[in-house]
Scaffold this motif. Sequence first.
Motif, PDB file in Angstrom:
ATOM      1  N   GLU A 192       0.857  -1.185   0.000  1.00 12.70           N
ATOM      2  CA  GLU A 192       0.000   0.000   0.000  1.00 12.70           C
ATOM      3  C   GLU A 192       0.893   1.235   0.000  1.00 12.70           C
ATOM      4  N   ARG A 235       0.465   4.290   0.422  1.00 10.58           N
ATOM      5  CA  ARG A 235       0.296   5.299   1.469  1.00 10.58           C
ATOM      6  C   ARG A 235       1.137   4.963   2.705  1.00 10.58           C
ATOM      7  N   LYS A 236       1.635   3.734   2.781  1.00  7.65           N
ATOM      8  CA  LYS A 236       2.433   3.322   3.939  1.00  7.65           C
ATOM      9  C   LYS A 236       3.942   3.393   3.679  1.00  7.65           C
ATOM     10  N   ASN A 242       7.713   4.694   3.597  1.00  5.04           N
ATOM     11  CA  ASN A 242       8.459   5.380   4.651  1.00  5.04           C
ATOM     12  C   ASN A 242       8.609   6.866   4.326  1.00  5.04           C
ATOM     13  N   HIS A 271      11.225  -0.260   0.588  1.00  8.63           N
ATOM     14  CA  HIS A 271       9.952  -0.828   1.034  1.00  8.63           C
ATOM     15  C   HIS A 271       9.787  -2.253   0.519  1.00  8.63           C
ATOM     16  N   GLU A 297      -2.727   8.025  -3.414  1.00  7.92           N
ATOM     17  CA  GLU A 297      -2.664   8.269  -1.973  1.00  7.92           C
ATOM     18  C   GLU A 297      -1.301   8.800  -1.528  1.00  7.92           C
TER      19      GLU A 297
END
Length: 598
Positions: free
Chosen positions: A128, A130-131, A133, A141, A176
């Motif tokens: 996702e 939006r998550k 770092n 990630h 996002e």
Amino acid sequence: MVDPSLSALFKVINKPLNDLYDFVKKETKFHLEKQKLNDISGKLESKIENIKKVKTIYKGDEAIDLNLFYYPPYINSDKGYIKAETIEDISLKNFVIEGVAGQGKSILLRYLTYREYQGEKRIPIFIELRKLNEKAEILSHIKEAISSWVFSVSDELLNWVLKSGKIVLLLDGFDELKEKDVSNVIKDLESISQQYPQTQIVITSRPDNAIQSSNFFKVLSIRPYDDDEIIGLIRKLVDDDDSFDNLVNALQESPLKVDELLKTPLMVTLFVMTYRAKLIIPDSLSKFYEELFSVLIYKHDRTKPGYQREFKSNLNESELQEWFEILCFISKNENKLIFNSRQDLLECIKKSITKKFPKEDPSALLEDISKNLCLIIRDGNNYSFIHRSIQEFFVASFFKKRPQDLAEQTYKLLDEKGKKYKSEIRFLSEIDSYRYKKYLLKPSLECFFEIYPNLESFKNSLNVSLEEGYDVYHLEADLDNSHETVNYVEATISMVDITQTLDDKHGNYLYHLLYDHLISCREASSAIFINLNNYGVNRFMQTMPILDHEIKINKVSKFFRNENSNLIDNIYKKFEKQLQECKVEIDNQEDQSFLDLI
């Protein structure tokens, strides 16, 4: 005891895991005991379960397996529109899945992730966006995601994993991302695409985001639901055969314009919720929305022993709806269907509570309307109404509740702003019928017949214009494509003289009323072009290029008046009938009001 389905899943996961292990082992100093692959399988299985379990408006806070309710939409693939069942079916290249709010982009990506596991060829990594770092580094990630099931991942190992062709990246919610991170993320994604062509990347995004402009990604859009998909999703949502049959039969017999409303999974879900709560299908879009608010309230405010009310604000049902109507009116007036941030929405909420609900907390109201009722939903950093018609209906409901002494003034303003509030006026014709007819329809039609006392004067006033610079050969091409004929009619026909004449007296509303009757009717448009084609479009058009613009207008206008006289006759007669019925209904309503007073 291990669930048999999980044991089967271990075997599915172990196949691509072993392939990845064998590839990496050949290329690096990577060592891993074979028995530890089972540990990795277990961790991956846990991630699959998390991806499969989602919360929906239909089930509230209960997370359920998406396979129990999900119905794959159609997406435009390398082979045309196909049902989105697997990534391989859709495309072998990197692509962006584009869809509007409520169209199920995230659920589709989760579904494709699960199907990729079942395919036993690659390991899908679901992220996702939006998550991300703080540095918004895609590679770090990805490394973090792999580390969660391989214990630790070096840069060298990550390099070979990405070169293996044994994984696929599924990145949810590009829209996002924070604005400041967009350019860096695109740069990283393009670098990965170029450096590791063996690793396929699939991204979801709302329309008009920067990723869609990248040459490294194809843009594939989700198709709006058609009738078969609507019924397919209803079958998933409704287990009981009798209930399913009753709902589908009622839906097919309903005068509600389903094709205009149930375009997304979210709207179909809301429709099913409304039906199951009331056991009837509303016979109009207005009644559907009138029922919807109470259905959503009921879903979160059931009368159960010990049940703690979930709403954050202090408003009861009627107050909450009244506040939402004010919010819809303010946002409509500011031309906001989408709010660019949480703060943007909060500012609008603050304006909506100033006079009527000054003690309410804007953040609490935002929680109620977005998380409990889901009438406004978060889509990335933005918030948006789940459907444009939601905002339009509750604006109409706001107008309906204006005091009687302001009714005439309200409808006068609606007439002056007819283009902006066209949909709201249609809703008002259903939910505020008496005042709509008394203060808008009746005066407008009386004005029309005052200016055009007979049919001949009306016909002579009609004008059909060709746009300046329009290549007349386009018209000939349009006539060969029935799908485009309506678009052509809508784009080129205008009632110039009527608009100018009625400009000061109900001109805007009547213009739209005439336009609806004369132009938007598909049957009428088709009939016009059939007649035009029979008239001899080739011969007709051959003379057009040598004529100047004004002569072109006169020729086409004359054709529409002469060749389609019956269509214009019908419109005039319809107006006469509407005015008569309007007067009768107003008289009856006022007679009844007088009796009620007595």
